[in-house]
Design a protein around this motif. Structure first.
Motif, PDB file in Angstrom:
ATOM      1  N   LEU A 192     -58.435  61.866 -43.150  1.00 47.74           N
ATOM      2  CA  LEU A 192     -59.507  61.822 -42.152  1.00 47.74           C
ATOM      3  C   LEU A 192     -59.233  62.722 -40.945  1.00 47.74           C
ATOM      4  CD1 LEU A 192     -60.262  57.994 -42.183  1.00 47.74           C
ATOM      5  CD2 LEU A 192     -61.731  59.839 -43.059  1.00 47.74           C
ATOM      6  N   ALA A 193     -57.962  62.878 -40.598  1.00 51.51           N
ATOM      7  CA  ALA A 193     -57.594  63.709 -39.448  1.00 51.51           C
ATOM      8  C   ALA A 193     -56.380  64.566 -39.817  1.00 51.51           C
ATOM      9  CB  ALA A 193     -57.281  62.831 -38.235  1.00 51.51           C
ATOM     10  N   ALA A 214     -53.515  62.870 -33.892  1.00 51.32           N
ATOM     11  CA  ALA A 214     -53.109  61.537 -33.422  1.00 51.32           C
ATOM     12  C   ALA A 214     -54.198  60.904 -32.567  1.00 51.32           C
ATOM     13  CB  ALA A 214     -51.799  61.631 -32.640  1.00 51.32           C
ATOM     14  N   HIS A 215     -54.840  61.700 -31.712  1.00 54.07           N
ATOM     15  CA  HIS A 215     -55.936  61.175 -30.894  1.00 54.07           C
ATOM     16  C   HIS A 215     -57.114  60.725 -31.774  1.00 54.07           C
ATOM     17  CE1 HIS A 215     -54.231  62.073 -27.012  1.00 54.07           C
ATOM     18  NE2 HIS A 215     -54.036  63.342 -27.346  1.00 54.07           N
ATOM     19  N   ILE A 216     -57.432  61.497 -32.798  1.00 58.77           N
ATOM     20  CA  ILE A 216     -58.529  61.138 -33.701  1.00 58.77           C
ATOM     21  C   ILE A 216     -58.198  59.842 -34.439  1.00 58.77           C
ATOM     22  CG2 ILE A 216     -59.812  61.827 -35.773  1.00 58.77           C
ATOM     23  CD1 ILE A 216     -59.405  64.765 -34.762  1.00 58.77           C
ATOM     24  N   ARG A 217     -56.973  59.731 -34.940  1.00 60.15           N
ATOM     25  CA  ARG A 217     -56.555  58.526 -35.660  1.00 60.15           C
ATOM     26  C   ARG A 217     -56.595  57.301 -34.753  1.00 60.15           C
ATOM     27  NH1 ARG A 217     -51.796  61.099 -39.407  1.00 60.15           N
ATOM     28  NH2 ARG A 217     -53.014  62.939 -39.917  1.00 60.15           N
ATOM     29  N   LEU A 262     -60.128  56.161 -34.419  1.00 63.95           N
ATOM     30  CA  LEU A 262     -60.626  55.501 -35.619  1.00 63.95           C
ATOM     31  C   LEU A 262     -60.088  54.084 -35.778  1.00 63.95           C
ATOM     32  CD1 LEU A 262     -60.308  58.460 -38.146  1.00 63.95           C
ATOM     33  CD2 LEU A 262     -62.426  57.525 -37.156  1.00 63.95           C
ATOM     34  N   THR A 263     -58.996  53.790 -35.133  1.00 65.51           N
ATOM     35  CA  THR A 263     -58.387  52.465 -35.227  1.00 65.51           C
ATOM     36  C   THR A 263     -58.696  51.719 -33.926  1.00 65.51           C
ATOM     37  OG1 THR A 263     -56.282  53.526 -34.702  1.00 65.51           O
ATOM     38  CG2 THR A 263     -56.707  53.060 -37.015  1.00 65.51           C
ATOM     39  N   ALA A 264     -57.720  51.163 -33.225  1.00 61.30           N
ATOM     40  CA  ALA A 264     -58.039  50.396 -32.021  1.00 61.30           C
ATOM     41  C   ALA A 264     -56.859  50.355 -31.055  1.00 61.30           C
ATOM     42  CB  ALA A 264     -58.424  48.969 -32.395  1.00 61.30           C
ATOM     43  N   PRO A 265     -57.148  50.376 -29.752  1.00 55.76           N
ATOM     44  CA  PRO A 265     -56.066  50.229 -28.778  1.00 55.76           C
ATOM     45  C   PRO A 265     -55.793  48.769 -28.421  1.00 55.76           C
ATOM     46  CG  PRO A 265     -58.089  50.781 -27.645  1.00 55.76           C
ATOM     47  CD  PRO A 265     -58.407  50.769 -29.123  1.00 55.76           C
ATOM     48  N   SER A 266     -56.693  47.835 -28.843  1.00 58.99           N
ATOM     49  CA  SER A 266     -56.485  46.437 -28.446  1.00 58.99           C
ATOM     50  C   SER A 266     -56.892  45.478 -29.557  1.00 58.99           C
ATOM     51  CB  SER A 266     -57.269  46.119 -27.170  1.00 58.99           C
ATOM     52  OG  SER A 266     -58.648  46.220 -27.404  1.00 58.99           O
ATOM     53  N   HIS A 268     -51.641  53.723 -24.701  1.00 60.50           N
ATOM     54  CA  HIS A 268     -51.437  55.104 -25.151  1.00 60.50           C
ATOM     55  C   HIS A 268     -52.674  55.593 -25.907  1.00 60.50           C
ATOM     56  CE1 HIS A 268     -47.228  54.650 -24.049  1.00 60.50           C
ATOM     57  NE2 HIS A 268     -47.322  53.457 -24.589  1.00 60.50           N
ATOM     58  N   THR A 269     -52.835  56.917 -25.981  1.00 61.55           N
ATOM     59  CA  THR A 269     -53.995  57.494 -26.664  1.00 61.55           C
ATOM     60  C   THR A 269     -53.654  58.181 -27.981  1.00 61.55           C
ATOM     61  OG1 THR A 269     -53.800  59.565 -25.438  1.00 61.55           O
ATOM     62  CG2 THR A 269     -55.242  57.845 -24.503  1.00 61.55           C
ATOM     63  N   SER A 270     -52.394  58.158 -28.379  1.00 59.94           N
ATOM     64  CA  SER A 270     -52.028  58.778 -29.651  1.00 59.94           C
ATOM     65  C   SER A 270     -51.284  57.793 -30.555  1.00 59.94           C
ATOM     66  CB  SER A 270     -51.194  60.038 -29.415  1.00 59.94           C
ATOM     67  OG  SER A 270     -50.036  59.744 -28.676  1.00 59.94           O
ATOM     68  N   ALA A 271     -51.528  56.510 -30.323  1.00 60.65           N
ATOM     69  CA  ALA A 271     -51.025  55.421 -31.167  1.00 60.65           C
ATOM     70  C   ALA A 271     -52.089  54.328 -31.120  1.00 60.65           C
ATOM     71  CB  ALA A 271     -49.681  54.912 -30.659  1.00 60.65           C
ATOM     72  N   SER A 272     -51.961  53.315 -31.961  1.00 60.73           N
ATOM     73  CA  SER A 272     -52.978  52.266 -31.985  1.00 60.73           C
ATOM     74  C   SER A 272     -52.396  50.971 -32.536  1.00 60.73           C
ATOM     75  CB  SER A 272     -54.184  52.716 -32.809  1.00 60.73           C
ATOM     76  OG  SER A 272     -53.793  53.117 -34.100  1.00 60.73           O
TER      77      SER A 272
END
Length: 156
Positions: free
Chosen positions: A71-72, A90-93, A96-100, A45-49
């Motif tokens: 920050l966002a 959510a996309h910015i956050r 800033l974090t990571a998908p994996s 997903h692109t709006s969670a991490s």
């Protein structure tokens, strides 16, 4: 013998916040290996991490959420707003974090530190169904010997 296991787990978030998924990942891993290797988690997903953070003091998670809010912020005039005012932040956050994450495994257990837990960070306000792809690569389970190897007394 080197093996790979690939799977997916799905969960539903309650809206913005941190969801501890350490137990689900540990359970999945324990069912597949007692060997050494590497487990990789990938959030589709692109709006969670995903993140690894402290699991002892809940104030850490509150402070992290407050920092991401600063920050966002939601109240900026973003161009992308077709999915609601919480989507672009959510996309910015997520950026800033990571998908994996990649976590070493020893004897079938993740080598997390004493105060570490794996969190899915939901950046949207509403509940969402999220999927985490899981990949383990490493040693074959000792209990998982083939019937032929067990019958002959040989091990791979």
């Amino acid at each position: 013998m080197i093996v790979q296991h690939v799977d997916m787990i799905a969960l539903t978030t309650r809206g913005q916040g941190f969801v501890d998924v350490t137990g689900e990942i540990a359970h999945w891993l324990a069912a597949r290996t007692d060997g050494d290797g590497l487990v990789t988690l990938f959030l589709r997903h692109t709006s969670a991490s995903l993140t690894i953070q402290e699991n002892a003091d809940p104030d850490v998670l509150r402070d992290l959420a407050d920092t991401l809010d600063r920050l966002a912020p939601r109240d900026l005039p973003y161009l992308h707003n077709s999915e609601g005012p919480d989507d672009m932040p959510a996309h910015i956050r997520a950026m800033l974090t990571a998908p994996s994450l990649a976590i070493p495994v020893k004897a079938g257990r993740m080598m997390l530190g004493t105060w570490q837990a794996i969190y899915l960070i939901e950046h949207r306000d509403r509940p969402h169904r999220r999927e985490i792809a899981l990949h383990f690569i490493g040693e074959e389970r000792r209990q998982g010997l083939t019937a032929a190897a067990t019958a002959t007394g040989s091990a791979p």
